[in-house]
Design a protein around this motif. Structure first.
Motif, PDB file in Angstrom:
ATOM      1  N   THR A  27      18.016  32.771  80.833  1.00  0.00           N
ATOM      2  CA  THR A  27      17.711  31.831  79.766  1.00  0.00           C
ATOM      3  C   THR A  27      17.877  30.421  80.334  1.00  0.00           C
ATOM      4  OG1 THR A  27      18.198  31.228  77.481  1.00  0.00           O
ATOM      5  CG2 THR A  27      20.079  31.790  78.879  1.00  0.00           C
ATOM      6  N   LYS A  28      17.616  29.440  79.518  1.00  0.00           N
ATOM      7  CA  LYS A  28      17.829  28.058  79.914  1.00  0.00           C
ATOM      8  C   LYS A  28      19.023  27.519  79.137  1.00  0.00           C
ATOM      9  CE  LYS A  28      13.191  26.822  81.341  1.00  0.00           C
ATOM     10  NZ  LYS A  28      13.491  26.782  82.742  1.00  0.00           N
ATOM     11  N   GLY A  29      19.838  26.734  79.818  1.00  0.00           N
ATOM     12  CA  GLY A  29      21.011  26.159  79.171  1.00  0.00           C
ATOM     13  C   GLY A  29      21.131  24.682  79.462  1.00  0.00           C
ATOM     14  N   VAL A  30      21.642  23.937  78.507  1.00  0.00           N
ATOM     15  CA  VAL A  30      21.878  22.507  78.668  1.00  0.00           C
ATOM     16  C   VAL A  30      23.327  22.321  79.092  1.00  0.00           C
ATOM     17  CG1 VAL A  30      21.896  20.258  77.530  1.00  0.00           C
ATOM     18  CG2 VAL A  30      20.170  21.962  76.909  1.00  0.00           C
ATOM     19  N   ALA A  31      23.541  21.611  80.190  1.00  0.00           N
ATOM     20  CA  ALA A  31      24.907  21.390  80.678  1.00  0.00           C
ATOM     21  C   ALA A  31      25.676  20.564  79.655  1.00  0.00           C
ATOM     22  CB  ALA A  31      24.875  20.689  82.030  1.00  0.00           C
ATOM     23  N   TYR A  44      23.267  27.163  75.024  1.00  0.00           N
ATOM     24  CA  TYR A  44      21.967  27.825  75.064  1.00  0.00           C
ATOM     25  C   TYR A  44      21.712  28.492  73.728  1.00  0.00           C
ATOM     26  CZ  TYR A  44      24.533  32.171  75.651  1.00  0.00           C
ATOM     27  OH  TYR A  44      25.369  33.233  75.451  1.00  0.00           O
ATOM     28  N   GLY A  45      20.451  28.660  73.394  1.00  0.00           N
ATOM     29  CA  GLY A  45      20.065  29.289  72.141  1.00  0.00           C
ATOM     30  C   GLY A  45      19.781  30.760  72.333  1.00  0.00           C
ATOM     31  N   ARG A  47      18.752  34.047  69.694  1.00  0.00           N
ATOM     32  CA  ARG A  47      18.510  34.579  68.346  1.00  0.00           C
ATOM     33  C   ARG A  47      18.808  33.549  67.254  1.00  0.00           C
ATOM     34  NH1 ARG A  47      21.026  40.630  69.074  1.00  0.00           N
ATOM     35  NH2 ARG A  47      19.574  41.295  70.663  1.00  0.00           N
ATOM     36  N   GLY A  48      18.379  32.332  67.496  1.00  0.00           N
ATOM     37  CA  GLY A  48      18.522  31.288  66.493  1.00  0.00           C
ATOM     38  C   GLY A  48      19.885  30.633  66.421  1.00  0.00           C
ATOM     39  N   HIS A  49      20.816  31.020  67.293  1.00  0.00           N
ATOM     40  CA  HIS A  49      22.154  30.429  67.278  1.00  0.00           C
ATOM     41  C   HIS A  49      22.383  29.696  68.602  1.00  0.00           C
ATOM     42  CE1 HIS A  49      22.352  32.895  63.899  1.00  0.00           C
ATOM     43  NE2 HIS A  49      23.391  33.662  64.147  1.00  0.00           N
ATOM     44  N   ASN A  50      23.297  28.767  68.567  1.00  0.00           N
ATOM     45  CA  ASN A  50      23.711  28.090  69.793  1.00  0.00           C
ATOM     46  C   ASN A  50      25.040  28.664  70.255  1.00  0.00           C
ATOM     47  OD1 ASN A  50      21.535  26.358  70.047  1.00  0.00           O
ATOM     48  ND2 ASN A  50      22.472  24.796  68.773  1.00  0.00           N
ATOM     49  N   TYR A  51      25.113  28.971  71.530  1.00  0.00           N
ATOM     50  CA  TYR A  51      26.326  29.505  72.128  1.00  0.00           C
ATOM     51  C   TYR A  51      26.753  28.622  73.284  1.00  0.00           C
ATOM     52  CZ  TYR A  51      25.457  33.854  69.602  1.00  0.00           C
ATOM     53  OH  TYR A  51      25.264  34.784  68.630  1.00  0.00           O
ATOM     54  N   VAL A  52      28.023  28.643  73.577  1.00  0.00           N
ATOM     55  CA  VAL A  52      28.542  27.955  74.757  1.00  0.00           C
ATOM     56  C   VAL A  52      28.887  29.004  75.790  1.00  0.00           C
ATOM     57  CG1 VAL A  52      30.366  26.499  75.683  1.00  0.00           C
ATOM     58  CG2 VAL A  52      29.433  26.027  73.426  1.00  0.00           C
ATOM     59  N   SER A  68      21.478  17.927  81.409  1.00  0.00           N
ATOM     60  CA  SER A  68      20.366  18.493  82.176  1.00  0.00           C
ATOM     61  C   SER A  68      20.188  19.964  81.826  1.00  0.00           C
ATOM     62  CB  SER A  68      20.617  18.360  83.680  1.00  0.00           C
ATOM     63  OG  SER A  68      20.676  17.009  84.045  1.00  0.00           O
ATOM     64  N   VAL A  69      18.951  20.434  81.949  1.00  0.00           N
ATOM     65  CA  VAL A  69      18.626  21.825  81.626  1.00  0.00           C
ATOM     66  C   VAL A  69      18.584  22.627  82.926  1.00  0.00           C
ATOM     67  CG1 VAL A  69      16.916  23.367  80.611  1.00  0.00           C
ATOM     68  CG2 VAL A  69      17.306  21.112  79.607  1.00  0.00           C
ATOM     69  N   TYR A  70      19.269  23.774  82.932  1.00  0.00           N
ATOM     70  CA  TYR A  70      19.329  24.644  84.104  1.00  0.00           C
ATOM     71  C   TYR A  70      18.972  26.068  83.706  1.00  0.00           C
ATOM     72  CZ  TYR A  70      22.033  20.891  86.269  1.00  0.00           C
ATOM     73  OH  TYR A  70      22.444  19.692  86.771  1.00  0.00           O
ATOM     74  N   ASN A  71      18.486  26.832  84.659  1.00  0.00           N
ATOM     75  CA  ASN A  71      18.307  28.264  84.455  1.00  0.00           C
ATOM     76  C   ASN A  71      19.662  28.927  84.649  1.00  0.00           C
ATOM     77  OD1 ASN A  71      15.525  28.247  84.012  1.00  0.00           O
ATOM     78  ND2 ASN A  71      15.117  28.175  86.197  1.00  0.00           N
ATOM     79  N   ILE A  72      20.072  29.701  83.666  1.00  0.00           N
ATOM     80  CA  ILE A  72      21.333  30.426  83.778  1.00  0.00           C
ATOM     81  C   ILE A  72      21.082  31.886  83.420  1.00  0.00           C
ATOM     82  CG2 ILE A  72      22.824  28.440  83.307  1.00  0.00           C
ATOM     83  CD1 ILE A  72      23.095  29.414  80.429  1.00  0.00           C
ATOM     84  N   CYS A  73      21.964  32.751  83.887  1.00  0.00           N
ATOM     85  CA  CYS A  73      21.939  34.162  83.516  1.00  0.00           C
ATOM     86  C   CYS A  73      23.207  34.435  82.709  1.00  0.00           C
ATOM     87  CB  CYS A  73      21.901  35.054  84.754  1.00  0.00           C
ATOM     88  SG  CYS A  73      20.383  34.912  85.701  1.00  0.00           S
TER      89      CYS A  73
END
Length: 115
Positions: A27-31, A44-45, A47-52, A68-73
């Motif tokens: 997914t993509k995540g904002v630092a 990151y979002g 299913r409609g929710h934001n998680y840390v 910044s936006v990064y690719n995260i797993c």
């Protein structure tokens, strides 16, 4: 001895690649912050929710800039843990590279044995 070490490294890289491939989703995540030295937080979002999500910095991850936006797993069964998105690719490349080195080493040993 070098051959055994090479095969063990190859198995380690392949096992880590397989683990990330099967237990994480991309997914993509904002630092969000990097206040501690070894952990970065990403929002990151899903299913409609934001998680840390906490991502541990390691030799493969770079310094994360806030916003910044990064690719995260993100781990499937624990969405609060993750790894950098490029880590899986790096383990795959290292696994292939060590496999090629092992094959070349076996070939050299076989050719040396023929002489």
């Amino acid at each position: 001895m070098e051959l055994i070490a090479g095969i063990m490294l190859d198995l380690f890289f392949f096992a880590r690649f397989t683990y990330i491939k099967t237990q994480f989703y991309k997914t993509k995540g904002v630092a969000n912050g990097n206040d501690r030295r070894y952990i970065s937080e990403f929002i990151y979002g899903y299913r409609g929710h934001n998680y840390v999500c906490s991502v541990k910095n390691n030799i493969f991850s770079r310094y994360h800039l806030r916003g910044s936006v990064y690719n995260i797993c993100v781990k499937k069964d624990n969405p609060y843990n993750g790894v950098m998105g490029n880590e899986q690719t790096i383990y795959m490349i290292l696994g292939i590279m060590w496999f090629v080195f092992d094959v070349l080493y076996i070939t050299i040993l076989a050719l040396d044995g023929l002489n």
